[in-house]
Each structure stands twice: as structure tokens, then as C-alpha cells.
Design a protein around this motif. Structure first.
Motif, PDB file in Angstrom:
ATOM      1  N   THR A  36       0.860  -1.187   0.000  1.00 16.72           N
ATOM      2  CA  THR A  36       0.000   0.000   0.000  1.00 16.72           C
ATOM      3  C   THR A  36       0.897   1.238   0.000  1.00 16.72           C
ATOM      4  O   THR A  36       2.117   1.131   0.037  1.00 16.72           O
ATOM      5  N   TRP A  40      -2.130   6.265  -1.682  1.00 15.17           N
ATOM      6  CA  TRP A  40      -3.388   5.543  -1.928  1.00 15.17           C
ATOM      7  C   TRP A  40      -4.342   5.762  -0.743  1.00 15.17           C
ATOM      8  O   TRP A  40      -5.506   6.111  -0.924  1.00 15.17           O
ATOM      9  N   ARG A  44      -7.799   7.956  -1.056  1.00 14.24           N
ATOM     10  CA  ARG A  44      -9.060   7.191  -1.031  1.00 14.24           C
ATOM     11  C   ARG A  44      -9.866   7.401   0.250  1.00 14.24           C
ATOM     12  O   ARG A  44     -11.078   7.227   0.263  1.00 14.24           O
ATOM     13  N   CYS A 121     -21.118   0.794  13.974  1.00 17.06           N
ATOM     14  CA  CYS A 121     -20.511   2.111  14.244  1.00 17.06           C
ATOM     15  C   CYS A 121     -21.528   3.119  14.753  1.00 17.06           C
ATOM     16  O   CYS A 121     -21.157   4.211  15.189  1.00 17.06           O
ATOM     17  N   ARG A 160      -5.015  -5.332   3.009  1.00 14.46           N
ATOM     18  CA  ARG A 160      -4.836  -3.885   2.840  1.00 14.46           C
ATOM     19  C   ARG A 160      -6.148  -3.146   2.618  1.00 14.46           C
ATOM     20  O   ARG A 160      -6.244  -1.948   2.836  1.00 14.46           O
ATOM     21  N   MET A 224     -15.811  -6.317   4.559  1.00 14.35           N
ATOM     22  CA  MET A 224     -16.887  -5.418   4.131  1.00 14.35           C
ATOM     23  C   MET A 224     -16.916  -5.311   2.620  1.00 14.35           C
ATOM     24  O   MET A 224     -15.928  -5.583   1.942  1.00 14.35           O
ATOM     25  N   GLY A 226     -16.873  -2.706   0.219  1.00 16.96           N
ATOM     26  CA  GLY A 226     -16.540  -1.284   0.258  1.00 16.96           C
ATOM     27  C   GLY A 226     -17.492  -0.376  -0.496  1.00 16.96           C
ATOM     28  O   GLY A 226     -17.975   0.627   0.041  1.00 16.96           O
ATOM     29  N   LYS A 227     -17.833  -0.734  -1.753  1.00 15.84           N
ATOM     30  CA  LYS A 227     -18.667   0.171  -2.555  1.00 15.84           C
ATOM     31  C   LYS A 227     -20.095   0.233  -2.017  1.00 15.84           C
ATOM     32  O   LYS A 227     -20.733   1.288  -2.017  1.00 15.84           O
ATOM     33  N   HIS A 261     -20.209  10.301  11.373  1.00 13.87           N
ATOM     34  CA  HIS A 261     -19.327   9.146  11.605  1.00 13.87           C
ATOM     35  C   HIS A 261     -18.106   9.292  10.707  1.00 13.87           C
ATOM     36  O   HIS A 261     -18.222   9.577   9.511  1.00 13.87           O
ATOM     37  N   ASN A 264     -14.621   7.786   6.341  1.00 12.55           N
ATOM     38  CA  ASN A 264     -13.882   8.003   5.108  1.00 12.55           C
ATOM     39  C   ASN A 264     -14.212   9.414   4.615  1.00 12.55           C
ATOM     40  O   ASN A 264     -15.379   9.795   4.578  1.00 12.55           O
ATOM     41  N   ASN A 291     -11.039   5.359  11.337  1.00 16.34           N
ATOM     42  CA  ASN A 291     -12.408   5.006  11.723  1.00 16.34           C
ATOM     43  C   ASN A 291     -12.368   4.227  13.044  1.00 16.34           C
ATOM     44  O   ASN A 291     -11.948   3.076  13.070  1.00 16.34           O
ATOM     45  N   PHE A 321     -23.588   5.701  10.645  1.00 13.03           N
ATOM     46  CA  PHE A 321     -24.035   4.513   9.923  1.00 13.03           C
ATOM     47  C   PHE A 321     -23.066   3.382  10.252  1.00 13.03           C
ATOM     48  O   PHE A 321     -21.877   3.635  10.433  1.00 13.03           O
TER      49      PHE A 321
HETATM   50  N1  ACO Z   1      -3.571   0.174  -0.807  1.00 13.74           N
HETATM   51  C1  ACO Z   1      -3.396   0.013  -2.121  1.00 13.74           C
HETATM   52  N2  ACO Z   1      -4.322  -0.543  -2.909  1.00 13.74           N
HETATM   53  C2  ACO Z   1      -5.449  -0.960  -2.342  1.00 13.74           C
HETATM   54  C3  ACO Z   1      -5.697  -0.814  -0.965  1.00 13.74           C
HETATM   55  C4  ACO Z   1      -4.698  -0.232  -0.201  1.00 13.74           C
HETATM   56  N3  ACO Z   1      -4.822  -0.039   1.140  1.00 13.74           N
HETATM   57  N4  ACO Z   1      -6.920  -1.319  -0.698  1.00 13.74           N
HETATM   58  C5  ACO Z   1      -7.424  -1.756  -1.857  1.00 13.74           C
HETATM   59  N5  ACO Z   1      -6.540  -1.544  -2.855  1.00 13.74           N
HETATM   60  C6  ACO Z   1      -6.663  -1.887  -4.266  1.00 13.74           C
HETATM   61  C7  ACO Z   1      -7.632  -3.014  -4.504  1.00 13.74           C
HETATM   62  O1  ACO Z   1      -6.987  -4.248  -4.299  1.00 13.74           O
HETATM   63  C8  ACO Z   1      -7.995  -2.792  -5.948  1.00 13.74           C
HETATM   64  O2  ACO Z   1      -6.964  -3.307  -6.724  1.00 13.74           O
HETATM   65  P1  ACO Z   1      -7.295  -4.047  -8.126  1.00 13.74           P
HETATM   66  O3  ACO Z   1      -7.983  -3.004  -8.974  1.00 13.74           O
HETATM   67  O4  ACO Z   1      -5.952  -4.439  -8.608  1.00 13.74           O
HETATM   68  O5  ACO Z   1      -8.189  -5.175  -7.750  1.00 13.74           O
HETATM   69  C9  ACO Z   1      -7.975  -1.272  -6.081  1.00 13.74           C
HETATM   70  O6  ACO Z   1      -7.227  -0.774  -4.950  1.00 13.74           O
HETATM   71  C10 ACO Z   1      -9.338  -0.654  -6.061  1.00 13.74           C
HETATM   72  O7  ACO Z   1     -10.082  -1.250  -5.007  1.00 13.74           O
HETATM   73  P2  ACO Z   1     -11.489  -0.735  -4.631  1.00 13.74           P
HETATM   74  O8  ACO Z   1     -12.021  -1.523  -3.476  1.00 13.74           O
HETATM   75  O9  ACO Z   1     -12.326  -0.643  -5.881  1.00 13.74           O
HETATM   76  O10 ACO Z   1     -11.107   0.720  -4.148  1.00 13.74           O
HETATM   77  P3  ACO Z   1     -12.052   1.915  -3.913  1.00 13.74           P
HETATM   78  O11 ACO Z   1     -11.605   3.044  -4.748  1.00 13.74           O
HETATM   79  O12 ACO Z   1     -13.499   1.513  -3.931  1.00 13.74           O
HETATM   80  O13 ACO Z   1     -11.694   2.274  -2.412  1.00 13.74           O
HETATM   81  C11 ACO Z   1     -12.524   1.930  -0.175  1.00 13.74           C
HETATM   82  C12 ACO Z   1     -11.819   1.302  -1.372  1.00 13.74           C
HETATM   83  C13 ACO Z   1     -11.660   3.081   0.329  1.00 13.74           C
HETATM   84  C14 ACO Z   1     -12.653   0.888   0.934  1.00 13.74           C
HETATM   85  C15 ACO Z   1     -13.895   2.431  -0.645  1.00 13.74           C
HETATM   86  O14 ACO Z   1     -14.639   1.405  -1.225  1.00 13.74           O
HETATM   87  C16 ACO Z   1     -14.663   3.021   0.450  1.00 13.74           C
HETATM   88  O15 ACO Z   1     -14.394   4.123   0.870  1.00 13.74           O
HETATM   89  N6  ACO Z   1     -15.696   2.312   0.947  1.00 13.74           N
HETATM   90  C17 ACO Z   1     -16.390   2.690   2.121  1.00 13.74           C
HETATM   91  C18 ACO Z   1     -16.007   1.709   3.125  1.00 13.74           C
HETATM   92  C19 ACO Z   1     -15.628   2.295   4.436  1.00 13.74           C
HETATM   93  O16 ACO Z   1     -15.169   3.409   4.598  1.00 13.74           O
HETATM   94  N7  ACO Z   1     -15.799   1.482   5.417  1.00 13.74           N
HETATM   95  C20 ACO Z   1     -15.496   1.869   6.715  1.00 13.74           C
HETATM   96  C21 ACO Z   1     -15.944   0.832   7.650  1.00 13.74           C
HETATM   97  S1  ACO Z   1     -17.592   0.637   7.680  1.00 13.74           S
HETATM   98  C22 ACO Z   1     -18.257   1.842   8.569  1.00 13.74           C
HETATM   99  O17 ACO Z   1     -17.600   2.557   9.238  1.00 13.74           O
HETATM  100  C23 ACO Z   1     -19.686   2.053   8.535  1.00 13.74           C
END
Ligand code: ACO
Length: 334
Positions: A36, A40, A44, A121, A160, A224, A226-227, A261, A264, A291, A321
């Protein structure tokens, strides 16, 4: 001064305490063990650092520290607390929960009731809603609510996509009647069980008991989608925010500060956009703490107060949420 509404009988949030462990893990630290990068994670999520418990520290110790602060900051004596509610998704041991351990450690009267509450959360806002309504019902007078979390203990530090998002922390508030500040105008809690698997930890319960080799199995760690989480988080925090405002006959134009909350930064920005509120009215501190689940709201609320953004008389909207999918909001006049 906000005009009293139908909810004028709700009690007050008399104080806020919050704490995090001393140990800090930066994005650069994570770069050493994971594929990572600081770039990134920052772009993100907005997260730069997180605080995590040392191996020999316990989650309940965080709850104790945050509670001590909340009790010191409130006009209420320790002997006046008549119920303790601990919102958490983790505890020092499966049985008993964290609440009796914290009651004992704090030196509260040993015969008072207590319970743990699990609502992802959103737990801290669920606990405020429950406490406010229990006091309104007349059975209780001064309730200590605690949001405590140590997700560092249940995330997979080799995954990651999840581990970079979380940190540990705790917050607490004394809820009671007749305070000068923190008058609760409205609370709301909601759920959407059709989305209950968006955030999950399947292993370790009775369906999938602990077993040899489970440390290699991803189902024994927090997972989780993520999307899906992203989309639901924005929609649900928006809907609960509008619901508490409607209950109090107020609108977003009356709100001075929103404390969402802290999952992100992109979720928070999208929430602000969908509500039509500028980011200059939103308290954000996830860069430092990541978080911390049930602790994000009290941590950010307290920081807003300590930094002088949130002032006496301000209308503050708390919204969260989380896993379940449980969500909710609280509207108060600080
Ligand atoms: N470092 C580098 N690359 C990473 C990392 C990381 N830490 N994590 C994922 N990637 C990679 C993935 O493997 C993927 O690679 P690939 O294309 O080769 O398969 C690429 O990055 C894109 O992955 P996505 O999951 O599509 O990344 P996205 O842009 O959607 O971001 C994230 C991921 C940040 C988790 C996003 O989906 C998000 O913000 N979701 C909300 C989830 C959240 O915040 N949850 C918090 C907990 S739940 C709560 O509190 C309610």
C-alpha cells in the motif's frame, strides 16, 4: 436559542470525554508491511494515522479513561450515575461484556444496572437514544453512555483493503436532566437488515466457532463490501439527519455543525454535497484517528468543542451509519 418543540422533555448531553491509545501507526508504517502507499490511503480515505492498543492494553481500559473525563466534565457525581450503557462491537472477553468491567473499574456503585449494546458504528447514537428515552420514561436520572472500540484486534493486518481504515478509541457522555448545555432536541435510530452483511465478521460465533487454522481464514476477520458500504453510508446518514430535523421542526439552515461518523473523507464529502452543506460546517478528524467505529462521534464532537469550533448555543447534528445496517442521528443544542 432554539424554540422548544414536542421533544422538549428529552434530557441533556451534560458532558463529553474521549480518548485514544498512545501508540500511533502511520500510513508510512503500514507501507513497510503491506502493498500500500500513503498516497493511496490518503487519496481514497483521508486517513494519515490511527491509534492502536498495545498487546497488553484492554479495550475496557479505553472506556474507563473516556468515562473519567466525561464524569469530571459533568456536574454529576459518580454516586449519581444510575445506569451504564456501553456501545461496542468488541469486549475484553465474550462473557461478561465490557459494561460491568467498566462499572467496577470506575468505582461506580456496584449495584447499578449496566448493559452492552451492539449496533455497529452507530452504537454511540443508539445508546444516546436509548438513554434519553429511558430518562424521559422516568425510571432513570443520570446515565453514563460509552462508545468504545478496538477494531485493531479483529481486522486482518494482511488485508490492505480493510486494515488501513481503522483505529481504536473511546468516548463517553453523561446524559441527564436539568443541565445548562447539551439539550437534546431529537434523536432517531433506524435499521435496514436487508443490508446486514455489508460489514461482517462471520467467524468466532456459534455458526462458525473458533477452530484450528482459523487465523488463516478471512471469515475470522472483519470484512466489508466497500462500494456498498459507501453508498449506504451516504444515503442513511442523510436520511437520519433529515429525520431528526423534521422531528424538531428545524431545517439544515439552523444547523451550525454536523459531526458525522468518521469512516472516510469521501463519504463525508458526498454526505455534505447531498445535504447541500459546505464542508466548513462539518467536523472532520479522521486524518489523525481513522475510523474508530462507535468512538468516532464522541471523539470528533469533543475535538470540535475543545478546538473552539462548537460553541455554547450551537445547534449540532450527530449522524452515523454502521454494521447491521444500523444508522441514526441526534440533534442537540450545545
Ligand atoms: N492500498 C493500495 N491498494 C489498495 C488498498 C490499499 N490499502 N486497498 C485496496 N486496494 C486496491 C484493490 O486491491 C484494488 O486493486 P485491483 O484493482 O488491482 O483489484 C484497487 O485498490 C481498487 O479497489 P477498490 O475496493 O475498488 O477501491 P475503492 O476506490 O473503492 O476504495 C474503499 C476502497 C476506500 C474501501 C472504498 O470502497 C470506500 O471508501 N468504501 C467505504 C467503506 C468504508 O469506509 N468502510 C469503513 C468501515 S464501515 C463503517 O464505518 C460504517
Amino acid at each position: 436559542m432554539i424554540e422548544p418543540s414536542d421533544n422538549e422533555t428529552l434530557p441533556n448531553i451534560l458532558s463529553v470525554g474521549a480518548t485514544v491509545p498512545e501508540k500511533v501507526l502511520t500510513n508510512e508504517d503500514l507501507e513497510k508491511s503491506l502493498d500500500t502507499s500513503d498516497e493511496w490511503i490518503t487519496s481514497r480515505t483521508g486517513i494519515k494515522r490511527r491509534h492502536v492498543l498495545e498487546k497488553d492494553e484492554t479495550p475496557s481500559s479505553l472506556g474507563v479513561e473516556a468515562s473519567r473525563e466525561a464524569l469530571e466534565d459533568s456536574p454529576v457525581g459518580v454516586e449519581e450515575i444510575d445506569l451504564v450503557i456501553v456501545a461496542t462491537n468488541i469486549s475484553d472477553m465474550p462473557i461478561p461484556g465490557s459494561s460491568p468491567l467498566i462499572v467496577e473499574e470506575l468505582g461506580l456503585p456496584s449495584d447499578i444496572p449496566f448493559f452492552d449494546l451492539k449496533a455497529g458504528c452507530s452504537g454511540f447514537l443508539y445508546a444516546i437514544d436509548v438513554a434519553a428515552n429511558m430518562i424521559r420514561g422516568g425510571g432513570y436520572d443520570k446515565i453514563l453512555v460509552i462508545g468504545l472500540e478496538a477494531l485493531s484486534r479483529i481486522v486482518n493486518w494482511e488485508d490492505r483493503s480493510t486494515c488501513v481504515l481503522f483505529g481504536d478509541g473511546a468516548g463517553a457522555s453523561v446524559i441527564g436532566d436539568r443541565g445548562d448545555r447539551g439539550r437534546i432536541l431529537s434523536t432517531s435510530v433506524h435499521g435496514d437488515s436487508s443490508k446486514s452483511k455489508l460489514i461482517r465478521l462471520e467467524g468466532g460465533g456459534t455458526r462458525l466457532p473458533p477452530a484450528e487454522g482459523s487465523e488463516q481464514d478471512e471469515r475470522y476477520y472483519l470484512e466489508m463490501e466497500g462500494k456498498g458500504v459507501f453508498k449506504s453510508a451516504v444515503n442513511m446518514m442523510k436520511s437520519s439527519s433529515l429525520s431528526v430535523l423534521e422531528d424538531a421542526d428545524l431545517t439544515l439552515s439552523n444547523v451550525d455543525w454536523i459531526v458525522p461518523h468518521q469512516a472516510n473523507i469521501r463519504i463525508i464529502k458526498q454526505l455534505a454535497k447531498s445535504l447541500g452543506v459546505g464542508m466548513d460546517r462539518i467536523v472532520v478528524n479522521l486524518e489523525e484517528y481513522a475510523n474508530t467505529s462507535t468512538a468516532t462521534i464522541p471523539l470528533a464532537f469533543k475535538e470540535g468543542i475543545d478546538e473552539g469550533f462548537i460553541e455554547s448555543g450551537d445547534l449540532v447534528l450527530l449522524t452515523a451509519f454502521g454494521a447491521g445496517a444500523a444508522y441514526g442521528a441526534t440533534l442537540l443544542e450545545w
